[in-house]
Design an enzyme around this catalytic site. Structure first.
Site, mmCIF file in Angstrom:
data_model
loop_
_atom_site.group_PDB
_atom_site.id
_atom_site.type_symbol
_atom_site.label_atom_id
_atom_site.label_comp_id
_atom_site.label_asym_id
_atom_site.label_seq_id
_atom_site.Cartn_x
_atom_site.Cartn_y
_atom_site.Cartn_z
ATOM 1 N N ASP A 467 -123.502 1.484 -28.806
ATOM 2 C CA ASP A 467 -124.246 2.434 -27.992
ATOM 3 C C ASP A 467 -124.673 3.658 -28.786
ATOM 4 O O ASP A 467 -125.769 4.173 -28.589
ATOM 5 C CB ASP A 467 -123.406 2.868 -26.781
ATOM 6 C CG ASP A 467 -123.486 1.832 -25.688
ATOM 7 O OD1 ASP A 467 -124.606 1.383 -25.391
ATOM 8 O OD2 ASP A 467 -122.432 1.447 -25.164
ATOM 9 N N CYS A 514 -114.834 0.618 -32.876
ATOM 10 C CA CYS A 514 -114.792 -0.686 -32.218
ATOM 11 C C CYS A 514 -116.183 -1.270 -32.010
ATOM 12 O O CYS A 514 -116.318 -2.366 -31.480
ATOM 13 C CB CYS A 514 -114.042 -0.604 -30.895
ATOM 14 S SG CYS A 514 -114.815 0.514 -29.734
HETATM 15 C C1 PEP Z 1 -120.031 0.173 -28.309
HETATM 16 O O1 PEP Z 1 -120.887 0.702 -27.603
HETATM 17 O O2 PEP Z 1 -120.051 0.184 -29.560
HETATM 18 C C2 PEP Z 1 -118.908 -0.555 -27.692
HETATM 19 C C3 PEP Z 1 -117.914 -1.005 -28.413
HETATM 20 O O3 PEP Z 1 -118.987 -0.787 -26.365
HETATM 21 P P1 PEP Z 1 -119.909 -1.910 -25.703
HETATM 22 O O4 PEP Z 1 -120.480 -2.759 -26.805
HETATM 23 O O5 PEP Z 1 -119.064 -2.688 -24.787
HETATM 24 O O6 PEP Z 1 -120.950 -1.102 -25.010
HETATM 25 MG MG MG Z 2 -120.538 0.964 -25.515
#
Ligand code: PEP
Ligand code: MG
Length: 598
Positions: A467, A514
């Protein structure tokens, strides 16, 4: 920009795309329909008009049969509202006026059935969407869905739900989450997408399923037929259609070699996670569903840096109860103990839907009612999840992770909710862990800018680059048209990461990453050098990232990162990092997938 086909040799065609899930797959192709439909006007010869009308009627009949079957299979398990939708779909399919108009168009204008039906349905759809009445707006969505189903039937494409996918190489423009559920139930060999994004949730699940896959393969659908022999290289992004026999032999050897290297990786799972100069790092797993814990444990003894809890809420008519959630969290927490499990609270919205939310369509869903905003708006729903998490806390080592935080008020408000939940649990004499660390996903530029303030009140940070990149670079993470702009090597992204690490270090709280960047081997050294010491990645990448970090000195990584941070373009940084990897691991070539010099 890549231009496909890359080259053509005898009947063999080589195409190139972006690898998103490692491994080598060989199998027969199956072409799947997706949400996107394309109809082109074709002139129909007078003699063929009747057979064209027959084709249309057959597609209608088959769609009606399919729908009746679905109603029969799931009718009693769905809500009355959902059944009304099915009934509305049947009515549209049998609507005499629409059928008559389509047949007339085919006959009088001598055009193909899919084109005629598309235009007629589109005019109804537009009229209904323009209405202010929600009931009519909803009917426009019904018309769109039916239009797609019938057109796909006319065009003879298959759906994931109805096709036999076992051992096949799936080829499609894009996959939605419902296709992915069908894929998860079958033993699919490989996946190739013409579109797709590296960080869409469909891609994230494909990687979690450990299916060798390549996305962004331009013109694949123009070059491939159903049942063609296909080789997918999820390491290099190379696709070979109809390989000749020497190529096929070579590909089989390569696939076998890759499997052997996977075994070698398993051999490092118990070795310490320290760089050559003894700097410790941590590798964790990202999971979406509780049963993925098996795949984590199959790779070794690891923690979970991101448990995307919303997946247990998705495609549900009702949210899971506290008890249902507790069982799932408890299972993961117990199995992963003594390592930590960061349970991210519901991150619905954007491209992740749950029917029970009854959310209205939004113009900008990623900027709208999403993640923590939904939880703050629906404290009753949120508190049930918090209760389940606090209760699971006593079974191991739980961390609470909050998605899409944009201000300190949000963090403070969630903390008051956690206090209320704890008080309720105490009053009810229910056991819970009172000291669960509360962390913040840093995935919006505003959170980066106030990271120093957030760090004073949060127990840890986890950087969500998926994001963060989309919000910082203003590039929709799921839109293939702008996918070429979505690049985590962009200097702005690196500076944002550097700011987050500094805020975390200044306030002595751990900073992990992450987002998918953490699992990209070409970014690993750079991130380590910037100061990321915790990498939470898809299970299939855990040992690969671990081995890269074990084979390198932190001081060297710092120099490399320092160099990158002075560069001006994403291309420059990415190319430099590719060269760094080649220099550090010269033994790694097309047939050797294991960094050896440590
Ligand atoms: C991100 O945004 O990097 C994240 C780990 O969350 P998601 O991909 O679930 O939006
Ligand atoms: Mg995210």
């Amino acid at each position: 920009m890549k231009k496909n086909p890359k080259y053509k040799k005898s009947s063999e065609i080589i195409l190139i795309g972006q690898p998103i899930s490692p491994g080598i797959a060989i199998g027969k192709s199956i072409l799947l329909a997706d949400d996107y439909i394309e109809t082109r006007k074709r002139a129909i010869h007078v003699k063929k008009i009747n057979s064209e009308i027959e084709r249309f009627n057959k597609a209608l009949t088959e769609t009606i049969q399919d729908l009746r079957l679905i109603i029969e299979q799931v009718g009693s398990r769905v809500s009355a509202h959902k059944r009304e939708i099915f009934d509305a779909h049947l009515m549209i399919l049998q609507d005499k006026v629409i059928i008559e108009q389509t047949v007339n168009d085919i006959r009088e204008n001598k055009v193909n059935a899919d084109f005629a039906y598309f235009n007629i349905m589109r005019s109804y759809q537009r009229n209904l969407s323009a209405s202010k009445d929600t009931y009519f707006k909803e009917r426009a969505i019904d018309i769109r869905d039916i239009k797609r189903r019938v057109i796909r039937k006319i065009q003879g494409e298959k759906h994931a739900g109805s096709a036999n996918l076992k051992d096949k190489i799936i080829i499609s423009r894009n996959l939605n989450l419902f296709d992915i559920y069908a894929i998860a139930k079958n033993k699919v060999e490989g996946i190739i997408l013409e579109g797709g994004g590296r960080t869409t949730h469909a891609t994230i699940i494909i990687r979690a399923l450990e299916i060798p896959s390549v996305i962004g393969v331009e013109r694949i659908l123009q070059n491939v037929n159903a049942e063609d022999e296909v080789v997918v290289n999820g390491l290099t992004g190379e696709i070979i259609l109809n390989p000749d026999s020497p190529t096929l032999k070579k590909s089989i050897t390569k696939r076998n070699n890759y499997k052997k290297f996977e075994q070698r990786y398993l051999g490092i799972s118990d070795l310490p996670s320290v760089s050559k100069d003894n700097v410790a790092f941590e590798i964790d797993a990202n999971i979406e569903l509780d049963d993925e814990v098996e795949s984590v444990l199959a790779h070794g003894d690891f923690g979970i840096g991101l448990f995307r809890s919303e997946y247990i809420f998705m495609a549900k008519e009702k949210p899971p109860t506290e008890e249902e959630q507790f069982v799932k969290y408890a299972n993961v927490v117990k199995r992963i103990h003594p390592h930590h499990v960061s349970i991210r609270t519901i991150d619905l919205g954007g491209d992740k839907f749950a029917p029970f939310l009854e959310a209205e369509a939004e113009n900008n869903p990623f900027l709208g009612w999403r993640a923590i905003r939904i939880c703050i708006d629906m404290p009753d729903l949120f508190k049930i999840q918090l209760r389940a998490i606090y209760r699971a806390g006593i079974l191991g080592n739980v961390r609470l992770l909050l998605p899409m935080i944009t201000s300190i008020e949000e963090l403070r408000y969630v903390k008051t909710l956690t206090e209320e939940v704890k008080l309720d649990l105490s009053n009810q004499n229910i056991e819970y862990d009172a000291n669960i660390p509360i962390g913040v996903m840093i995935e919006v530029p505003s959170a980066v800018m106030i990271a120093d303030q957030l760090a004073k009140e949060a127990d840890f940070f986890s950087i969500g680059t998926n994001d963060l990149v989309q919000y910082a670079l203003a590039v929709d993470r799921g839109n293939p048209k702008v996918a070429y702009l979505y690049n985590f090597f962009h200097p702005a992204v690196l500076r944002l990461i550097e700011m987050i690490v500094k805020a975390g270090n200044d306030h002595k709280i751990p900073v992990s990453m992450c987002g998918e960047m953490a699992g990209d081997p070409f970014a690993t050294i750079l991130l380590f050098g910037i100061g990321i010491k915790e990498f939470s990645v898809s299970p299939v990448m855990m040992l690969k990232i671990k081995q890269i970090l074990r084979c390198l000195e932190f001081s060297e990584a710092q120099k490399i990162a320092g160099h990158c941070l002075k560069m001006q373009t994403a291309d420059e940084i990415e190319n430099y990092m590719r060269n760094v990897m080649l220099e550090l691991f010269p033994n790694m070539d097309e047939d050797n997938f294991f960094p050896e010099n440590c």
